[in-house]
Enzyme design. Sequence first.
Site, PDB file in Angstrom:
ATOM      1  N   GLU A   1      -7.414  95.894   7.103  1.00  0.00           N
ATOM      2  CA  GLU A   1      -8.623  96.401   6.429  1.00  0.00           C
ATOM      3  C   GLU A   1      -9.358  95.248   5.739  1.00  0.00           C
ATOM      4  O   GLU A   1     -10.586  95.146   5.818  1.00  0.00           O
ATOM      5  CB  GLU A   1      -8.241  97.489   5.429  1.00  0.00           C
ATOM      6  CG  GLU A   1      -9.363  97.956   4.510  1.00  0.00           C
ATOM      7  CD  GLU A   1     -10.579  98.489   5.253  1.00  0.00           C
ATOM      8  OE1 GLU A   1     -10.503  98.709   6.482  1.00  0.00           O
ATOM      9  OE2 GLU A   1     -11.641  98.628   4.614  1.00  0.00           O
TER      10      GLU A   1
ATOM     11  N   TRP B   1     -24.254 117.848  -2.808  1.00  0.00           N
ATOM     12  CA  TRP B   1     -23.289 117.177  -1.918  1.00  0.00           C
ATOM     13  C   TRP B   1     -22.069 118.106  -1.935  1.00  0.00           C
ATOM     14  O   TRP B   1     -21.296 118.104  -2.891  1.00  0.00           O
ATOM     15  CB  TRP B   1     -22.954 115.795  -2.463  1.00  0.00           C
ATOM     16  CG  TRP B   1     -21.837 115.106  -1.740  1.00  0.00           C
ATOM     17  CD1 TRP B   1     -20.513 115.119  -2.052  1.00  0.00           C
ATOM     18  CD2 TRP B   1     -21.926 114.305  -0.565  1.00  0.00           C
ATOM     19  NE1 TRP B   1     -19.785 114.383  -1.168  1.00  0.00           N
ATOM     20  CE2 TRP B   1     -20.616 113.872  -0.233  1.00  0.00           C
ATOM     21  CE3 TRP B   1     -22.971 113.911   0.241  1.00  0.00           C
ATOM     22  CZ2 TRP B   1     -20.348 113.057   0.862  1.00  0.00           C
ATOM     23  CZ3 TRP B   1     -22.697 113.098   1.333  1.00  0.00           C
ATOM     24  CH2 TRP B   1     -21.411 112.684   1.643  1.00  0.00           C
TER      25      TRP B   1
ATOM     26  N   GLU C   1     -17.099  92.149   8.810  1.00  0.00           N
ATOM     27  CA  GLU C   1     -18.244  93.037   9.069  1.00  0.00           C
ATOM     28  C   GLU C   1     -19.399  92.812   8.089  1.00  0.00           C
ATOM     29  O   GLU C   1     -20.534  93.174   8.386  1.00  0.00           O
ATOM     30  CB  GLU C   1     -17.833  94.499   9.087  1.00  0.00           C
ATOM     31  CG  GLU C   1     -17.517  95.127   7.762  1.00  0.00           C
ATOM     32  CD  GLU C   1     -17.268  96.642   7.878  1.00  0.00           C
ATOM     33  OE1 GLU C   1     -17.939  97.313   8.680  1.00  0.00           O
ATOM     34  OE2 GLU C   1     -16.397  97.135   7.167  1.00  0.00           O
TER      35      GLU C   1
ATOM     36  N   ASN D   1     -22.906 119.239 -11.456  1.00  0.00           N
ATOM     37  CA  ASN D   1     -22.366 118.164 -10.615  1.00  0.00           C
ATOM     38  C   ASN D   1     -20.934 117.944 -11.069  1.00  0.00           C
ATOM     39  O   ASN D   1     -20.692 117.728 -12.258  1.00  0.00           O
ATOM     40  CB  ASN D   1     -23.192 116.883 -10.798  1.00  0.00           C
ATOM     41  CG  ASN D   1     -22.590 115.712 -10.032  1.00  0.00           C
ATOM     42  OD1 ASN D   1     -21.918 115.913  -9.022  1.00  0.00           O
ATOM     43  ND2 ASN D   1     -22.817 114.501 -10.516  1.00  0.00           N
ATOM     44  N   GLY D   2     -19.980 118.043 -10.154  1.00  0.00           N
ATOM     45  CA  GLY D   2     -18.575 117.838 -10.529  1.00  0.00           C
ATOM     46  C   GLY D   2     -17.701 118.854  -9.799  1.00  0.00           C
ATOM     47  O   GLY D   2     -18.142 119.521  -8.866  1.00  0.00           O
TER      48      GLY D   2
ATOM     49  N   LYS E   1     -23.733 103.212   9.699  1.00  0.00           N
ATOM     50  CA  LYS E   1     -22.776 103.844   8.785  1.00  0.00           C
ATOM     51  C   LYS E   1     -21.916 104.848   9.541  1.00  0.00           C
ATOM     52  O   LYS E   1     -20.736 105.001   9.274  1.00  0.00           O
ATOM     53  CB  LYS E   1     -23.503 104.552   7.633  1.00  0.00           C
ATOM     54  CG  LYS E   1     -22.568 105.218   6.634  1.00  0.00           C
ATOM     55  CD  LYS E   1     -21.604 104.211   6.014  1.00  0.00           C
ATOM     56  CE  LYS E   1     -20.568 104.860   5.137  1.00  0.00           C
ATOM     57  NZ  LYS E   1     -19.498 103.900   4.738  1.00  0.00           N
TER      58      LYS E   1
ATOM     59  N   LYS F   1     -13.246  94.131   6.506  1.00  0.00           N
ATOM     60  CA  LYS F   1     -14.271  94.009   5.456  1.00  0.00           C
ATOM     61  C   LYS F   1     -14.949  92.650   5.523  1.00  0.00           C
ATOM     62  O   LYS F   1     -16.167  92.542   5.490  1.00  0.00           O
ATOM     63  CB  LYS F   1     -13.637  94.208   4.072  1.00  0.00           C
ATOM     64  CG  LYS F   1     -13.222  95.619   3.750  1.00  0.00           C
ATOM     65  CD  LYS F   1     -14.356  96.530   3.363  1.00  0.00           C
ATOM     66  CE  LYS F   1     -14.905  97.458   4.373  1.00  0.00           C
ATOM     67  NZ  LYS F   1     -14.126  98.233   5.253  1.00  0.00           N
TER      68      LYS F   1
HETATM   69  C1  AGP Z   1     -15.806 100.542   7.922  1.00  0.00           C
HETATM   70  O1  AGP Z   1     -16.128  99.575   6.949  1.00  0.00           O
HETATM   71  C2  AGP Z   1     -16.760 100.526   9.097  1.00  0.00           C
HETATM   72  N1  AGP Z   1     -18.062 100.749   8.671  1.00  0.00           N
HETATM   73  C3  AGP Z   1     -16.301 101.386  10.272  1.00  0.00           C
HETATM   74  O2  AGP Z   1     -15.152 100.779  10.785  1.00  0.00           O
HETATM   75  C4  AGP Z   1     -15.951 102.874   9.970  1.00  0.00           C
HETATM   76  O3  AGP Z   1     -14.781 102.928   9.209  1.00  0.00           O
HETATM   77  C5  AGP Z   1     -15.706 103.579  11.311  1.00  0.00           C
HETATM   78  O4  AGP Z   1     -16.906 103.558  12.030  1.00  0.00           O
HETATM   79  C6  AGP Z   1     -15.230 105.028  11.152  1.00  0.00           C
HETATM   80  O5  AGP Z   1     -16.221 105.792  10.518  1.00  0.00           O
HETATM   81  P1  AGP Z   1     -15.831 107.262   9.986  1.00  0.00           P
HETATM   82  O6  AGP Z   1     -14.780 107.084   8.945  1.00  0.00           O
HETATM   83  O7  AGP Z   1     -17.114 107.812   9.444  1.00  0.00           O
HETATM   84  O8  AGP Z   1     -15.320 108.062  11.158  1.00  0.00           O
END
Ligand code: AGP
Length: 606
Positions: A479, A74, A486, A100-101, A601, A483
């Site tokens: 925020e 990574w 979602e 790793n680190g 994601k 959370k």
């Molecule tokens: C955050 O919990 C969400 N999954 C979503 O709002 C995310 O932050 C947004 O899609 C931006 O993603 P990014 O930071 O990879 O650009």
Amino acid sequence: MCGIVAYIGDKPALPVLIQGLRRLEYRGYDSAGVALLNGDSIERVRSVGKIDFLTDKVKTRPPAGTLGIAHTRWATHGGVTEENAHPHVALDGKLAVVHNGIIENYRELKEQLAGVNFVSQTDTEVLAHLIGRHYHGDLRSAVQQALAHVRGTYGLVVMHADHPDQLVAARLGSPLVIGIGEGEHYLASDATPILPYTKKVVFLEDGEVADVSRAALETFNLKDETVAKHVEEIDWDQTQAEKQGYPHFMLKEIFDQPTVFQDAVRGRYDLTEGTGRLGGINLTEEEMRRINRVVFIACGTASYAAMIGKYAFERLVGIPAEVDVASEFRYRDPVVDDRTLVFAISQSGETADTLAAVREAKRKGAFVRGIVNVVGSTIARETDGGTYIHAGPELAVASTKAYTNMVAIMLLYALQFGRLRRVSIATGQRLLSALREIPEKMKAILAQSDEIRSMAEEYIRHRDMLFLGRGINYPVALEGSLKLKEISYIHAEAYPGGEMKHGPIALLSPDFPVMAIMTRNQLYDKMRSNIEEVRARGARVILIATVGDDRAREISDRIVYVPETMELLEPLLNTIPLQLFAYHAAVALGKDVDRPRNLAKSVTVE
Ligand code: AGP
């Protein structure tokens, strides 16, 4: 965070290594490699991309040998290339290392290794040559002596062609587990690669070195004093092991925050000068002074983190700063010019709206820099510099540790710019001292997870929740509401505390609770008044308050106390109870916490 696997025994090492890498792919997978001792020489194969590319490479002529090390990367230092992939070698290929680190002082160490022909951009290659420099026949001693010069974090395994029955491992800040078999040993970043072979393990602790042969395992400290270890029996299954015992990646990543926060700030500030040291800005001090406006472009959680950056730049630098959600910025015909600094904030570095906004800002002549988690991602490559947030792979869809690290980096940038204008050295030192206390203060909040779970279980019968915050805690409220909505699908929205009386207060009732942040800062009294307005409507209130504020109990139904810190740093702490509340609410409602419905994601489409 990367993944390490190593094997010493009587079986062919390659299948053990490859299967182990596959089990660690969740830790990072932009490149991978293996090194095996075949006779009296080390054979190394590396590839960019997922493990499949590596297995394709070794298919035609699989390296033989019963001792080997392997790594899935990574990237943190240096791009995603085969040259940067581990294992790294020294002593003309007779010594190989996987790591790793982050080696914080790798540049200084590199300068001390005059004459070495470095072929990669990584800190790990420097480590390999440093160990090689100290090697005079005793491999363990070479590792111990080299590590005495190292600042940073490591989980590493070293092998040498002249030591066919020896692996040396060491740990400081990055986990290493040793599995004990019959006449064989397995080493890995966590238990997942080891589980198919043995459940008897030894967990290395920070500062320990393991000397491993087929028949024996001995542990020492860096001064070569023996350290007694006890063998543990683990009963995790594969998925539990990936989550290191946590039930979900999201909870693991919430609890990772004290550690990865340190990875974000390590080596990136100067306490003596009271300033940030973020080299990726790629601007001279003169160019930095010419900047007269900052625009943050981001989406979702990243945009709420960006709002903290806005407050910090206005407070410390004294120039206008604004946040534009990227999907609006790109179509709004934004006013930017060659004195505007645009920061693109993104965990994935692939969000389509943010990428399009980057291109629009560049087209209009702004300085564009990235604050990104995934090394080598599109946004990282298309911005003309910036800073990686070192949060490690964030696998839960709901972003938590990336948010915290984004905030940390923006605070350091604001300080770095601020110290060129109006921030005194004393103020800078005070802010940095407060920043260094954050990890322990985070842990004090994480310790309240069970208490917060009981609150969440009490409040999930409501279908709505209003989040309130003022000043720097308004983005925290945003925020927290994101959370909750979602991952639990409870309707949640956030308002500035002062805005509530202009409409939202109509929503309040005993069945429409409020989560409010009322920590001790310049807006405390204003926020207290807002809470009293809420209570007068019969709504129940969960308060986030500062440790010691006993009066807060008078106006709350439930309360979470957070340690005091400087106002600009409050989001690093005040967001954590909201992350935990959302997590526990979703679990109590039986939701798919790590993979919430309708979400991805990384939103790589418009
Ligand atoms: C955050 O919990 C969400 N999954 C979503 O709002 C995310 O932050 C947004 O899609 C931006 O993603 P990014 O930071 O990879 O650009």
